[in-house]
Design a protein around this motif. Structure first.
Motif, PDB file in Angstrom:
ATOM      1  N   VAL A 155      17.154   1.834  28.123  1.00 29.59           N
ATOM      2  CA  VAL A 155      16.896   3.248  28.416  1.00 29.59           C
ATOM      3  C   VAL A 155      15.533   3.407  29.090  1.00 29.59           C
ATOM      4  CG1 VAL A 155      16.450   5.498  27.347  1.00 29.59           C
ATOM      5  CG2 VAL A 155      18.413   4.129  26.619  1.00 29.59           C
ATOM      6  N   THR A 156      14.546   2.679  28.628  1.00 27.48           N
ATOM      7  CA  THR A 156      13.216   2.742  29.243  1.00 27.48           C
ATOM      8  C   THR A 156      13.264   2.252  30.686  1.00 27.48           C
ATOM      9  OG1 THR A 156      12.176   2.390  27.092  1.00 27.48           O
ATOM     10  CG2 THR A 156      10.836   1.970  29.038  1.00 27.48           C
ATOM     11  N   VAL A 183      15.811   2.305  32.731  1.00 19.26           N
ATOM     12  CA  VAL A 183      16.523   3.284  33.551  1.00 19.26           C
ATOM     13  C   VAL A 183      15.620   4.477  33.849  1.00 19.26           C
ATOM     14  CG1 VAL A 183      18.453   4.917  33.557  1.00 19.26           C
ATOM     15  CG2 VAL A 183      18.812   2.559  32.815  1.00 19.26           C
ATOM     16  N   ARG A 184      14.849   4.901  32.872  1.00 19.91           N
ATOM     17  CA  ARG A 184      13.937   6.032  33.099  1.00 19.91           C
ATOM     18  C   ARG A 184      12.838   5.679  34.092  1.00 19.91           C
ATOM     19  NH1 ARG A 184      13.376   8.075  26.902  1.00 19.91           N
ATOM     20  NH2 ARG A 184      15.355   9.199  26.847  1.00 19.91           N
ATOM     21  N   GLU A 185      12.378   4.457  34.066  1.00 15.19           N
ATOM     22  CA  GLU A 185      11.298   4.043  34.963  1.00 15.19           C
ATOM     23  C   GLU A 185      11.818   3.716  36.364  1.00 15.19           C
ATOM     24  OE1 GLU A 185       9.266   0.823  33.092  1.00 15.19           O
ATOM     25  OE2 GLU A 185       8.409   2.100  31.527  1.00 15.19           O
ATOM     26  N   ASN A 186      13.088   3.318  36.485  1.00 19.09           N
ATOM     27  CA  ASN A 186      13.663   2.901  37.774  1.00 19.09           C
ATOM     28  C   ASN A 186      15.028   3.550  37.983  1.00 19.09           C
ATOM     29  OD1 ASN A 186      11.590   0.834  38.287  1.00 19.09           O
ATOM     30  ND2 ASN A 186      12.500  -0.114  36.473  1.00 19.09           N
ATOM     31  N   PRO A 187      15.081   4.866  38.182  1.00 20.57           N
ATOM     32  CA  PRO A 187      16.391   5.519  38.311  1.00 20.57           C
ATOM     33  C   PRO A 187      17.163   5.102  39.562  1.00 20.57           C
ATOM     34  CG  PRO A 187      14.635   7.083  38.742  1.00 20.57           C
ATOM     35  CD  PRO A 187      13.986   5.818  38.242  1.00 20.57           C
ATOM     36  N   LEU A 188      16.464   4.829  40.655  1.00 22.45           N
ATOM     37  CA  LEU A 188      17.162   4.420  41.877  1.00 22.45           C
ATOM     38  C   LEU A 188      17.830   3.061  41.681  1.00 22.45           C
ATOM     39  CD1 LEU A 188      17.933   4.916  44.797  1.00 22.45           C
ATOM     40  CD2 LEU A 188      15.760   3.905  45.469  1.00 22.45           C
ATOM     41  N   ALA A 228      18.778   1.757  38.881  1.00 22.96           N
ATOM     42  CA  ALA A 228      19.885   1.924  37.941  1.00 22.96           C
ATOM     43  C   ALA A 228      21.098   2.527  38.636  1.00 22.96           C
ATOM     44  CB  ALA A 228      19.454   2.807  36.779  1.00 22.96           C
ATOM     45  N   ALA A 229      20.874   3.481  39.533  1.00 23.56           N
ATOM     46  CA  ALA A 229      21.985   4.097  40.267  1.00 23.56           C
ATOM     47  C   ALA A 229      22.653   3.081  41.195  1.00 23.56           C
ATOM     48  CB  ALA A 229      21.478   5.293  41.065  1.00 23.56           C
TER      49      ALA A 229
END
Length: 55
Positions: free
Chosen positions: A13-14, A16-21, A23-24
């Protein structure tokens, strides 16, 4: 849940929050891999190479 599983999901979760692009892009790639192209699956099932082997 054990401590190891909890820390894994917390780390995920951390990240994904720090690297949303990122993760997408990874999520889209996984979706593309699993969904696939139905035409390609059908060709593979019947043994049709799409004309490339005819050359």
């Amino acid at each position: 849940m054990s401590s190891t599983q909890t820390s894994f999901f917390d780390s995920l979760v951390t990240a994904v929050r720090e690297n949303p692009l990122a993760a997408a892009l990874i999520g889209g790639g996984v979706f593309w891999l699993l969904a696939g192209d139905e035409k390609l699956k059908e060709r593979d099932a019947i043994g049709d190479s799409g004309g490339f082997a005819d050359r």
